[in-house]
Design an enzyme around this catalytic site. Structure first.
Site, short mmCIF file in Angstrom:
data_model
loop_
_atom_site.label_atom_id
_atom_site.label_comp_id
_atom_site.label_asym_id
_atom_site.label_seq_id
_atom_site.Cartn_x
_atom_site.Cartn_y
_atom_site.Cartn_z
N HIS A 163 0.81 -0.91 -0.08
CA HIS A 163 0.33 0.01 0.16
C HIS A 163 1.24 1.16 -0.06
O HIS A 163 1.83 1.47 0.88
CB HIS A 163 -0.71 -0.19 0.88
CG HIS A 163 -2.20 0.69 1.18
ND1 HIS A 163 -2.03 1.91 1.40
CD2 HIS A 163 -3.51 1.00 0.63
CE1 HIS A 163 -3.00 2.81 1.16
NE2 HIS A 163 -4.44 2.14 0.40
N GLU A 182 -7.93 -5.09 -0.45
CA GLU A 182 -8.73 -5.76 -1.82
C GLU A 182 -8.39 -7.16 -0.89
O GLU A 182 -9.13 -8.59 -2.09
CB GLU A 182 -7.62 -5.59 -2.66
CG GLU A 182 -7.78 -4.48 -3.55
CD GLU A 182 -8.95 -3.54 -3.74
OE1 GLU A 182 -10.74 -4.13 -2.76
OE2 GLU A 182 -8.70 -2.96 -4.86
N1 ACO Z 1 3.99 -7.22 -4.60
C1 ACO Z 1 5.19 -7.39 -5.34
N2 ACO Z 1 6.01 -6.13 -5.05
C2 ACO Z 1 5.60 -5.16 -4.34
C3 ACO Z 1 3.89 -4.70 -3.75
C4 ACO Z 1 3.30 -6.37 -4.65
N3 ACO Z 1 2.02 -6.22 -3.79
N4 ACO Z 1 3.79 -3.49 -3.83
C5 ACO Z 1 5.21 -2.86 -3.97
N5 ACO Z 1 5.69 -3.51 -4.50
C6 ACO Z 1 7.47 -3.48 -4.09
C7 ACO Z 1 7.61 -2.31 -4.79
O1 ACO Z 1 7.77 -3.41 -6.70
C8 ACO Z 1 8.75 -1.52 -5.06
O2 ACO Z 1 10.04 -1.94 -5.37
P1 ACO Z 1 10.93 -1.18 -5.94
O3 ACO Z 1 11.58 -0.58 -5.64
O4 ACO Z 1 12.23 -2.77 -6.69
O5 ACO Z 1 10.69 -0.73 -7.57
C9 ACO Z 1 8.76 -1.42 -3.73
O6 ACO Z 1 7.73 -2.47 -3.16
C10 ACO Z 1 8.57 -0.81 -2.74
O7 ACO Z 1 7.00 0.03 -3.18
P2 ACO Z 1 6.27 1.47 -4.42
O8 ACO Z 1 6.89 0.89 -5.57
O9 ACO Z 1 7.00 2.33 -3.40
O10 ACO Z 1 5.02 1.41 -3.71
P3 ACO Z 1 3.73 1.67 -4.04
O11 ACO Z 1 3.58 3.39 -3.07
O12 ACO Z 1 3.85 2.60 -5.14
O13 ACO Z 1 2.63 1.05 -4.96
C11 ACO Z 1 1.04 -0.35 -4.60
C12 ACO Z 1 1.57 0.84 -4.18
C13 ACO Z 1 0.43 0.57 -6.32
C14 ACO Z 1 -0.85 -0.60 -3.79
C15 ACO Z 1 1.58 -1.12 -4.44
O14 ACO Z 1 1.65 -2.31 -3.56
C16 ACO Z 1 1.00 -2.90 -5.45
O15 ACO Z 1 0.82 -3.07 -6.73
N6 ACO Z 1 0.29 -3.56 -4.97
C17 ACO Z 1 -0.30 -4.56 -5.31
C18 ACO Z 1 -1.96 -4.15 -6.51
C19 ACO Z 1 -2.34 -3.71 -5.27
O16 ACO Z 1 -2.99 -4.59 -4.08
N7 ACO Z 1 -3.69 -2.52 -5.26
C20 ACO Z 1 -4.38 -2.56 -4.44
C21 ACO Z 1 -3.84 -1.18 -3.32
S1 ACO Z 1 -5.23 -1.01 -2.14
C22 ACO Z 1 -6.41 0.50 -3.07
O17 ACO Z 1 -5.97 1.07 -4.29
C23 ACO Z 1 -7.68 -0.40 -2.99
#
Ligand code: ACO
Length: 389
Positions: free
Chosen positions: A273, A328
């Protein structure tokens, strides 16, 4: 009459000196862009407060109409006010012929339910919709489209039913049990508002231009549709059901699958998140609600083992970054427990978040300012078309 000649362009619109060393925050994280009384998201403590109430207290105990009223009026309604508000919404459930026609064409073309909801919502904007109209008609759009998609005729709305029971009636053509309606109220309340998330921000940007509320909701739907925002629960459930169907030890299978997904550069849906650095508090509210619906099945126990295995793999994968379960994951289980199929998950999420979008729309109009950030230009400099040959 004499008119003042316009100032030279250079004086009217002086170039802004951009403080170039300032880093660009591509995801706007940490940027304060609004004040809101609607919800407080504490990402470090893992707490969500909706208009003053902790989500775990509010969501399972109030009707969705009461929470929508709370967001719009900053106080819970009296019994009489709730009845009047619910009645005003219920009177707006019937769709105009244009919307039904569009839904039928969308079903014939095989459109995804979230796209049909966008089309239907756009058709409502023809009449400049009000809050009650949007709260009343959007559930009918989603339910009617689901029936059309399955080759069934839409059923007529019943104004005496509250929002959650009405939606289930419109989907199924039969009355839900009280616990099914309660689970849907709890779900909608849980997701009704969540700070300045991407779809809410989109709605506020549109409201800030003094456009109409229907357009703000339409834009929010477009943002919610993305798999990084509201599109995650479908894939989260599909992964769980596939691993269950393969049999064997679910934890073992999950670890194997999760590592392969991460190696392929994919994200695990339902985890991570932008704001929470700990478990999303909504996950526990929805797990409790799903437990009641799934009492007779082994799915919840399997889901908990799957979840623990995913978290273990995520910890190995990103030791420096806490990636936890988000809303989710248990949304997927709860909506599955209500008998919904994955394509319906995002539209059903939208019906709950609609309350927050409407309240943010009103808040932005009352106190906000045109939202117009800056961008640093990094394109080519000093090009010229030269002299024509
Ligand atoms: N699976 C694998 N890796 C992940 C995940 C995940 N679910 N979430 C974050 N990471 C990784 C990223 O790839 C990133 O790696 P990097 O630094 O090597 O690029 C690192 O963890 C940090 O993540 P960020 O990209 O900074 O996290 P961000 O704040 O942009 O992402 C997000 C938040 C988009 C929700 C992300 O966690 C994600 O894609 N989750 C999966 C999709 C999801 O479940 N979305 C629903 C969110 S809740 C809502 O909106 C209602």
């Amino acid at each position: 009459m004499e008119t003042a000649s316009p100032a030279p362009l250079s004086e009217r619109d002086p170039p802004r000196a951009h403080p170039s060393p300032e880093p660009v925050r591509h995801g706007l994280e940490g940027v304060l862009a609004a004040e809101t009384r609607l919800s407080r998201v504490d990402g470090h403590a893992g707490k969500l407060v909706i208009a003053g109430y902790a989500v775990d207290e509010l969501a399972p105990r109030c009707s969705f109409e009461a929470v929508a009223y709370l967001l719009l009026h900053d106080r819970l309604p009296s019994r009489e006010e709730e009845r009047a508000f619910a009645g005003a919404i219920a009177r707006e459930r019937t769709l105009p012929p244009l919307a039904l026609q569009l839904l039928a064409e969308a079903a014939a073309a095989g459109a995804a339910p979230i796209d049909a909801l966008r089309l239907g919502t756009a058709s409502l904007s023809v009449e400049v919709p009000r809050v009650e109209r949007l709260l009343g008609a959007l559930p009918t759009l989603v339910a009617s489209y689901e029936r059309l998609r399955k080759g069934l005729a839409p059923v007529a709305p019943r104004p005496e039913l509250p929002a959650s029971a009405s939606f289930l009636w419109l989907l199924r053509g039969s009355e839900p049990t009280a616990s099914e309606a309660r689970a849907l109220d709890t779900y909608w309340n849980t997701v009704s508002d969540h700070g300045l998330n991407a779809s809410t921000f989109t709605a506020r940007v549109i409201a800030s231009t003094a456009s109409d509320v229907g357009s703000a909701i339409l834009g929010a739907l477009g943002a919610l549709k993305g798999p990084l925002h509201g599109g995650a629960p479908g894939p989260a459930l599909e992964a769980l059901l596939r691993l269950r169907a393969e049999g064997g030890d679910i934890a073992e299978r999950t670890r194997h699958w999760a590592r392969a997904e991460l190696d392929a550069g994919r994200r695990l849906m339902g985890f991570g998140h932008r704001v929470y650095r700990t478990r999303d508090p909504r996950a526990d509210v929805l797990r409790a609600a799903a437990r009641e619906l799934l009492a007779d099945s082994d799915l919840l126990a399997l889901a908990e083992r799957h979840e623990a295995a995913v978290l273990e793999v995520l910890r190995e994968h990103k030791p420096g970054r806490r990636l936890e379960t988000n809303v989710e994951f248990y949304t997927a289980l709860l909506l599955h427990g209500l008998g919904f199929e994955p394509p319906l998950f995002t539209p059903v999420f939208a019906l709950g978040r609609l309350a927050g979008w409407l309240a943010h729309d009103a808040e932005q109009r009352a106190h906000g300012r045109l939202i117009r950030p800056d961008a640093r230009y990094v394109g080519a400099e000093e090009r010229t078309l030269g002299v024509a040959p």
